[in-house]
Scaffold this active site. Structure first.
Site, PDB file in Angstrom:
ATOM      1  N   ASN A   1     -13.738  26.686  49.522  1.00 26.16           N
ATOM      2  CA  ASN A   1     -14.807  25.707  49.743  1.00 26.16           C
ATOM      3  C   ASN A   1     -14.432  24.478  48.912  1.00 26.16           C
ATOM      4  O   ASN A   1     -14.587  24.488  47.694  1.00 26.16           O
ATOM      5  CB  ASN A   1     -16.154  26.289  49.298  1.00 26.16           C
ATOM      6  CG  ASN A   1     -17.276  25.258  49.385  1.00 26.16           C
ATOM      7  OD1 ASN A   1     -17.080  24.162  49.903  1.00 26.16           O
ATOM      8  ND2 ASN A   1     -18.446  25.615  48.870  1.00 26.16           N
TER       9      ASN A   1
ATOM     10  N   LYS B   1     -15.820  21.712  48.795  1.00 25.36           N
ATOM     11  CA  LYS B   1     -16.983  20.905  48.408  1.00 25.36           C
ATOM     12  C   LYS B   1     -16.674  19.428  48.671  1.00 25.36           C
ATOM     13  O   LYS B   1     -15.929  19.125  49.615  1.00 25.36           O
ATOM     14  CB  LYS B   1     -17.363  21.200  46.952  1.00 25.36           C
ATOM     15  CG  LYS B   1     -17.556  22.708  46.717  1.00 25.36           C
ATOM     16  CD  LYS B   1     -18.267  23.053  45.447  1.00 25.36           C
ATOM     17  CE  LYS B   1     -18.403  24.579  45.352  1.00 25.36           C
ATOM     18  NZ  LYS B   1     -19.158  25.010  44.193  1.00 25.36           N
TER      19      LYS B   1
ATOM     20  N   HIS C   1     -25.329  27.463  51.260  1.00 22.71           N
ATOM     21  CA  HIS C   1     -24.731  27.398  49.921  1.00 22.71           C
ATOM     22  C   HIS C   1     -25.811  26.993  48.917  1.00 22.71           C
ATOM     23  O   HIS C   1     -26.700  26.206  49.238  1.00 22.71           O
ATOM     24  CB  HIS C   1     -23.578  26.384  49.915  1.00 22.71           C
ATOM     25  CG  HIS C   1     -22.753  26.482  48.669  1.00 22.71           C
ATOM     26  ND1 HIS C   1     -23.153  25.922  47.483  1.00 22.71           N
ATOM     27  CD2 HIS C   1     -21.572  27.114  48.419  1.00 22.71           C
ATOM     28  CE1 HIS C   1     -22.248  26.206  46.555  1.00 22.71           C
ATOM     29  NE2 HIS C   1     -21.283  26.919  47.085  1.00 22.71           N
TER      30      HIS C   1
ATOM     31  N   GLU D   1     -25.817  24.983  46.612  1.00 19.98           N
ATOM     32  CA  GLU D   1     -25.929  23.532  46.390  1.00 19.98           C
ATOM     33  C   GLU D   1     -26.746  22.880  47.506  1.00 19.98           C
ATOM     34  O   GLU D   1     -27.437  21.885  47.273  1.00 19.98           O
ATOM     35  CB  GLU D   1     -24.520  22.923  46.261  1.00 19.98           C
ATOM     36  CG  GLU D   1     -23.885  23.328  44.927  1.00 19.98           C
ATOM     37  CD  GLU D   1     -22.367  23.451  44.925  1.00 19.98           C
ATOM     38  OE1 GLU D   1     -21.710  22.929  45.842  1.00 19.98           O
ATOM     39  OE2 GLU D   1     -21.838  24.092  43.988  1.00 19.98           O
TER      40      GLU D   1
ATOM     41  N   GLU E   1     -22.914  34.652  45.868  1.00 24.10           N
ATOM     42  CA  GLU E   1     -22.528  33.638  44.895  1.00 24.10           C
ATOM     43  C   GLU E   1     -23.634  33.491  43.845  1.00 24.10           C
ATOM     44  O   GLU E   1     -24.600  32.745  44.064  1.00 24.10           O
ATOM     45  CB  GLU E   1     -22.308  32.291  45.584  1.00 24.10           C
ATOM     46  CG  GLU E   1     -21.225  32.309  46.627  1.00 24.10           C
ATOM     47  CD  GLU E   1     -20.547  30.945  46.794  1.00 24.10           C
ATOM     48  OE1 GLU E   1     -19.314  30.918  46.776  1.00 24.10           O
ATOM     49  OE2 GLU E   1     -21.246  29.927  46.898  1.00 24.10           O
TER      50      GLU E   1
ATOM     51  N   GLY F   1     -18.905  27.225  39.323  1.00 23.40           N
ATOM     52  CA  GLY F   1     -18.376  26.063  38.623  1.00 23.40           C
ATOM     53  C   GLY F   1     -18.563  26.112  37.114  1.00 23.40           C
ATOM     54  O   GLY F   1     -18.338  25.124  36.422  1.00 23.40           O
TER      55      GLY F   1
ATOM     56  N   SER G   1     -16.600  31.113  40.349  1.00 26.73           N
ATOM     57  CA  SER G   1     -15.507  31.099  39.362  1.00 26.73           C
ATOM     58  C   SER G   1     -14.475  32.199  39.612  1.00 26.73           C
ATOM     59  O   SER G   1     -13.880  32.706  38.669  1.00 26.73           O
ATOM     60  CB  SER G   1     -16.050  31.165  37.932  1.00 26.73           C
ATOM     61  OG  SER G   1     -16.868  30.035  37.665  1.00 26.73           O
TER      62      SER G   1
HETATM   63  P1  13P Z   1     -16.351  27.850  41.935  1.00 23.71           P
HETATM   64  O1  13P Z   1     -15.255  28.770  42.406  1.00 23.71           O
HETATM   65  O2  13P Z   1     -15.865  26.483  41.590  1.00 23.71           O
HETATM   66  O3  13P Z   1     -17.204  28.488  40.896  1.00 23.71           O
HETATM   67  O4  13P Z   1     -17.313  27.618  43.218  1.00 23.71           O
HETATM   68  C1  13P Z   1     -17.767  28.718  43.910  1.00 23.71           C
HETATM   69  C2  13P Z   1     -18.471  28.245  45.129  1.00 23.71           C
HETATM   70  O5  13P Z   1     -19.517  27.643  45.049  1.00 23.71           O
HETATM   71  C3  13P Z   1     -17.822  28.505  46.419  1.00 23.71           C
HETATM   72  O6  13P Z   1     -18.666  28.227  47.471  1.00 23.71           O
END
Ligand code: 13P
Length: 252
Positions: free
Chosen positions: A9, A11, A98, A100, A169, A175, A214
């Site tokens: 992803n 982002k 997601h 976010e 997640e 992150g 992560s």
């Molecule tokens: P990270 O791997 O940067 O923690 O992000 C995970 C994520 O949100 C994947 O959709």
């Protein structure tokens, strides 16, 4: 036996130049004789770059995903992108719900379920994200939260629930560099698998449940060794070819 799926992803990262470098490096890393086809690989890129990536990834084993999808077919929805439009650019997966998007765009469980439905109706596999916040985990609500989030998707899409992918997640691990231990992740994945089983034993067998939060080159192998962890949804580590390739290698 479920195939593993490693999905990046990206982002809101990338540029025309960076995308090309990253794709070429991943493709070069996958090209050797050691490359096996047992792991499915996807990159979920910002929509504006899907056209570029469709060209870059043509003929490769890497499939294309979007990071969102509209719940609507077409019409007066400024800024939205319909499933049929994504399909025209070779999109195979769409991330839905997601954290976010739930947090910054106020997507509810009901909207996420409709987005999954729009994807499924077009032959795009929704990667349905579920996960608890730190406060929810600390107050013992993890199971309740992830089950509520998945239940909405099952309720709306029960007839074709075996066609989805689920991504667990934990919000506190995204992150942050904090990862759920393999045992913590497995415990939640087992809950999700049981919930799928109650809806459809076939779905419980088939549906890939990815871990995200992560996941990196160092911890991927131990997470992916868990019986109900069928792959990863990778954020930061998907932006570095070497790290992404290490995670793919760990899935084999
Ligand atoms: P990270 O791997 O940067 O923690 O992000 C995970 C994520 O949100 C994947 O959709």
């Amino acid at each position: 036996m479920r195939t593993k799926l490693i999905a990046g992803n990206w982002k809101m990262n990338g540029s025309l130049a960076d995308n090309e470098l990253l794709c070429k490096a991943i493709q070069a890393g996958l090209a050797g004789p050691a490359a096996s086809q047992v792991t499915a690989i996807a990159v979920c890129a910002p929509s504006i770059y899907l056209n570029q990536l469709q060209g870059l990834l043509a003929g490769s084993s890497i499939t294309l995903g979007s990071q969102d999808i509209s719940a609507h077919d077409k019409g007066a929805f400024t800024g939205e992108i319909a499933a049929s439009m994504l399909k025209e650019f070779g999109v195979r997966y769409a991330i839905v719900g997601h954290s976010e998007r739930r947090q910054y765009h106020f997507e509810t469980d009901a909207v996420v379920a409709l987005k999954a439905k729009a994807a499924l109706a077009t032959g795009i596999t929704p990667i349905v994200c579920v996960g608890e916040s730190l406060a929810e985990r600390e107050s013992g609500k993890t199971e309740e939260v992830v089950k509520r989030q998945l239940a909405a998707v099952i309720h709306e899409n029960g007839h074709c629930i075996s066609e989805i992918v689920v991504a667990y997640e934990p919000v506190w691990a995204i992150g942050t560099g904090k990862t759920a231990t393999p045992e913590m992740a497995q415990a939640v994945h087992a809950v999700l698998r049981a919930q799928l089983h109650a809806a459809s034993p076939v779905a419980a067998e088939r549906v890939q449940i990815l871990y995200g939060g992560s996941m990196n080159a160092a911890n991927a192998a131990s997470l992916l060794a868990q019986p109900d962890i069928d792959g990863g949804l990778i954020g930061g580590a998907a932006l570095k070819a070497a790290d992404f390739l290490s995670i793919i290698a760990a899935a084999r």
